[in-house]
Design a protein around this motif. Structure first.
Motif, short mmCIF file in Angstrom:
data_model
loop_
_atom_site.label_atom_id
_atom_site.label_comp_id
_atom_site.label_asym_id
_atom_site.label_seq_id
_atom_site.Cartn_x
_atom_site.Cartn_y
_atom_site.Cartn_z
N ALA A 58 0.84 -1.21 0.00
CA ALA A 58 0.00 0.00 0.00
C ALA A 58 0.87 1.26 0.00
O ALA A 58 0.57 2.22 -0.71
CB ALA A 58 -0.93 0.00 1.21
N LEU A 59 1.94 1.25 0.78
CA LEU A 59 2.84 2.40 0.81
C LEU A 59 3.50 2.61 -0.55
O LEU A 59 3.59 3.74 -1.04
CB LEU A 59 3.92 2.20 1.88
N THR A 60 3.93 1.54 -1.19
CA THR A 60 4.57 1.63 -2.50
C THR A 60 3.60 2.18 -3.54
O THR A 60 3.96 3.04 -4.35
CB THR A 60 5.10 0.26 -2.93
N VAL A 61 2.35 1.70 -3.51
CA VAL A 61 1.34 2.19 -4.45
C VAL A 61 1.08 3.67 -4.21
O VAL A 61 1.00 4.47 -5.16
CB VAL A 61 0.03 1.36 -4.32
N TYR A 62 0.96 4.06 -2.95
CA TYR A 62 0.73 5.47 -2.62
C TYR A 62 1.87 6.35 -3.13
O TYR A 62 1.64 7.40 -3.72
CB TYR A 62 0.56 5.63 -1.11
#
Length: 185
Positions: A80-84
């Protein structure tokens, strides 16, 4: 000697002797009166008082997350952090290219455009009333062959009024077509 020595407990727990000495000073170990370590009670107390991340790092396991041994929650959070971060970078690129505009600025410009258009329509009848009256009088004169005299009632056909009105509305719409919205800096 009732319990284990520091060296024995270090081997038992998989920690260094220095870590055992620090744990003793911090009160995370249960010690018998003779100074030996109660292994079972110390294991329980250390588990309750020690940060799980610290325990894993000291035993060589640096998994990077604390909590239950289920690594899927960490992987989900990391994904999720990478996508954000990727979405944030994409927005920054779009902003630099000029394909992304500030919403507040766009709303202000559209409001200003709508206000200009509204003002143009509000003032339109006052600007064209005299022109329309002259056009209608010219049409009546052309059809009857008699000039329109002030104070004398004149019958105007709906078709004549419609033609005159359409001419002036088209002129007004042409003037409004020149209004442009500029979202650039």
């Amino acid at each position: 000697m009732d319990g284990m020595s520091e060296r024995d407990y270090a081997a038992h727990s998989g920690l260094s002797r220095g870590a055992i000495q620090k744990a003793r000073k911090a009160g995370r170990l249960v010690v018998y009166g003779d100074g030996s370590i109660n292994a079972a009670a110390s294991d329980v107390r250390r588990a309750e008082m020690t940060d799980p991340d610290q325990q894993r790092r000291s035993t060589g396991g640096d998994s990077g997350f604390s909590g239950p041994a289920d690594s899927s929650s960490y992987l989900k959070a990391r994904t999720a952090l990478t996508v954000y971060q990727a979405q944030e970078r994409q927005l920054a690129i779009q902003k630099k290219k000029g394909t992304l505009v500030d919403r507040a600025r766009a709303e202000t410009l559209v409001f200003r455009l709508a206000r200009q258009e509204r003002d143009a329509w509000v003032t339109w009848p006052g600007r064209v009333a005299a022109l329309m009256a002259a056009d209608v009088a010219a049409e009546v004169e052309k059809q009857t062959g008699n000039p329109v005299q002030p104070g004398r009632p004149v019958m105007i056909e709906a078709a004549v009024l419609q033609r005159v009105l359409e001419t002036h509305v088209r002129a007004q719409l042409d003037a409004l077509a020149d209004l442009r919205v500029s979202l650039g800096q």
